[in-house]
Write an enzyme that holds these catalytic residues in place. Structure first.
Site, PDB file in Angstrom:
ATOM      1  N   GLU A 146      -4.302   2.603  -4.411  1.00  0.00           N
ATOM      2  CA  GLU A 146      -2.818   2.596  -4.017  1.00  0.00           C
ATOM      3  C   GLU A 146      -2.413   1.276  -3.685  1.00  0.00           C
ATOM      4  O   GLU A 146      -1.428   1.048  -3.224  1.00  0.00           O
ATOM      5  CB  GLU A 146      -2.504   3.848  -3.336  1.00  0.00           C
ATOM      6  CG  GLU A 146      -3.194   3.580  -1.894  1.00  0.00           C
ATOM      7  CD  GLU A 146      -4.364   4.204  -1.810  1.00  0.00           C
ATOM      8  OE1 GLU A 146      -4.854   4.504  -0.713  1.00  0.00           O
ATOM      9  OE2 GLU A 146      -5.189   4.177  -2.858  1.00  0.00           O
ATOM     10  N   ASP A 170      -1.355   9.388 -10.410  1.00  0.00           N
ATOM     11  CA  ASP A 170      -1.198   8.297 -11.500  1.00  0.00           C
ATOM     12  C   ASP A 170       0.119   7.969 -11.777  1.00  0.00           C
ATOM     13  O   ASP A 170       0.371   7.106 -11.898  1.00  0.00           O
ATOM     14  CB  ASP A 170      -2.243   8.661 -12.556  1.00  0.00           C
ATOM     15  CG  ASP A 170      -3.527   8.617 -12.504  1.00  0.00           C
ATOM     16  OD1 ASP A 170      -4.162   8.173 -11.528  1.00  0.00           O
ATOM     17  OD2 ASP A 170      -4.273   9.096 -13.462  1.00  0.00           O
ATOM     18  N   HIS A 211      -4.426  14.433  -9.534  1.00  0.00           N
ATOM     19  CA  HIS A 211      -4.749  13.062  -9.690  1.00  0.00           C
ATOM     20  C   HIS A 211      -3.377  12.591 -10.935  1.00  0.00           C
ATOM     21  O   HIS A 211      -3.341  11.567 -11.054  1.00  0.00           O
ATOM     22  CB  HIS A 211      -5.988  12.623 -10.602  1.00  0.00           C
ATOM     23  CG  HIS A 211      -7.021  12.599  -9.286  1.00  0.00           C
ATOM     24  ND1 HIS A 211      -7.049  11.630  -8.233  1.00  0.00           N
ATOM     25  CD2 HIS A 211      -7.867  13.891  -8.608  1.00  0.00           C
ATOM     26  CE1 HIS A 211      -8.054  12.021  -7.215  1.00  0.00           C
ATOM     27  NE2 HIS A 211      -8.359  13.145  -7.477  1.00  0.00           N
ATOM     28  N   ASP A 237       0.884  -1.176   0.009  1.00  0.00           N
ATOM     29  CA  ASP A 237       0.045  -0.023   0.113  1.00  0.00           C
ATOM     30  C   ASP A 237       0.838   1.353   0.133  1.00  0.00           C
ATOM     31  O   ASP A 237       1.706   1.363   0.984  1.00  0.00           O
ATOM     32  CB  ASP A 237      -0.938  -0.031   1.345  1.00  0.00           C
ATOM     33  CG  ASP A 237      -2.032   1.077   1.232  1.00  0.00           C
ATOM     34  OD1 ASP A 237      -3.057   0.615   0.503  1.00  0.00           O
ATOM     35  OD2 ASP A 237      -1.794   2.255   1.797  1.00  0.00           O
ATOM     36  N   ASN A 247      -2.484  12.966  -4.161  1.00  0.00           N
ATOM     37  CA  ASN A 247      -3.696  13.366  -4.818  1.00  0.00           C
ATOM     38  C   ASN A 247      -3.942  14.976  -4.296  1.00  0.00           C
ATOM     39  O   ASN A 247      -4.232  15.497  -5.347  1.00  0.00           O
ATOM     40  CB  ASN A 247      -4.803  12.349  -4.922  1.00  0.00           C
ATOM     41  CG  ASN A 247      -4.531  11.130  -5.697  1.00  0.00           C
ATOM     42  OD1 ASN A 247      -3.712  11.377  -6.729  1.00  0.00           O
ATOM     43  ND2 ASN A 247      -5.173  10.084  -5.558  1.00  0.00           N
TER      44      ASN A 247
END
Length: 349
Positions: A252, A226, A222, A209, A217
């Site tokens: 994630e 990404d 975003h 994680d 973010n």
């Protein structure tokens, strides 16, 4: 013609890469009347290309998946196959070599864009006629197109990693393998089925994680979030071994299935990835870390329990400082986690 059509129907009837490999080498071996045919994996590890056989068929015998003597090895350096190495370097469609013993080898790389991860190898002392090569190339084209279709259905669109749908099938196969290995052992009378994990080679599951990903973010947007996920996926691919499987679970979270290694090696491989992330400079974002929980896969427990235990170890890492890799059984034996039965929920001390 009937034989060719039969093989085409067989190839396109599969929804599994393994069976597709078996089908294509069976087809080319029969149609070329070859002594042997193989599907080779061309793996890139730290800038070097390695060749590893993953499926083979010998004339008169059924096709089979092939595992090298050392599962941890990526294979043989491509330099041991200079004709194939030259073919790959020049992005050619095929290469043929006749050795001193009269053995003729035809290589047919499967090009996807400018990259070839797979190559068909056909070996026979008899020269291949133009008609035979033409038919084989047609089979290769069908094989390549069907590989693309399977990849599209099995992979995450953002990172290119295997997706969650594919994870269930892969874990089921690992559980079957683990079950077969356990069945080959004789349990002493009265010994419970679930054994204490030792340093023998086992299969492992790790849940990864990204730490504070919501902050990435929220602060950078975003698009940069990404990009972080794509770079994490690249680090996963380069940090783990060729035979391990890496999945994006969503958001994630990632999952890794490690094949046939000891606890110490599993720790080393997992922590190498964690440190690679910690040391990487992510554009605009800077430093990013990951937390990891991992567990040995047991043939006697359902997949949901195995995954749940890795999750418990992950949440322990997340709640105790992050940027850690935690082994479930060590947490339990150290009194940091309660051991739970399959139908119970975990609780932290």
């Amino acid at each position: 013609m009937d034989s060719l059509l039969k093989h085409m129907v067989d190839m396109t009837g599969h929804r599994d890469h393994t069976m597709l490999d078996i089908s294509v080498i069976s087809a080319v071996q029969e149609l070329a009347n070859a002594g042997c045919a193989r599907v080779l994996t061309l793996a890139s590890v730290r800038g070097h290309t390695y060749v590893r056989s993953r499926a083979v068929v010998v004339a008169g015998q059924p096709a089979r998946m092939e595992e090298g003597p050392d599962p941890a090895s990526p294979g043989e350096p491509i330099e041991k196959f200079p004709v194939l190495a030259g073919c790959i370097a020049r992005h050619e469609a095929s290469a043929e070599h006749l050795d001193a013993e009269g053995k003729r080898t035809l290589w047919l790389p499967i090009w996807l864009g400018d990259k070839a991860d797979t190559c068909l190898e056909i070996i026979d002392p008899t020269p291949y006629t133009p008609d035979t090569v033409h038919v084989i190339r047609g089979i290769v084209s069908v094989y390549k197109n069907f590989q693309n279709l399977l990849d599209y259905s099995e992979r995450d669109s953002l990172t290119g990693l295997l997706n969650r749908k594919t994870f269930d099938d892969q874990l089921a196969k690992m559980l079957q393998t683990s079950s077969a290995e356990q069945d080959s052992l004789t349990l002493p009378p009265g010994e419970p089925e679930r054994r204490q994990h030792t340093d023998q080679e086992q299969q492992w599951l790790a849940v990864v994680d990204v730490d504070h990903f919501k902050h990435v973010n929220d602060r950078f947007g975003h698009l940069y979030g990404d990009e972080v996920l794509i770079l994490i996926a690249n680090l996963l691919t380069s940090s783990f071994r060729a035979q391990d499987r890496v999945f994006r679970f969503g958001g994630e979270e990632f999952v890794v299935l490690l094949r046939s290694t000891t606890l110490e090696n599993a720790k080393m491989i997992i922590d190498r990835f964690r440190m690679n992330v910690e040391q990487h400079d992510f554009p605009q974002v800077g430093k990013v870390t990951v937390s990891i929980g991992f567990v040995a896969i047991s043939a006697y427990e359902p997949s949901v329990v195995v995954l749940g235990r890795a999750d418990q170890a992950l949440y322990f890492a997340k709640s105790h400082g992050r940027n850690m890799a935690c082994h479930y059984d060590e947490l339990v034996s150290g009194g940091l986690l309660h051991a739970v039965e399959s139908n119970d929920e975990a609780e932290f001390f």
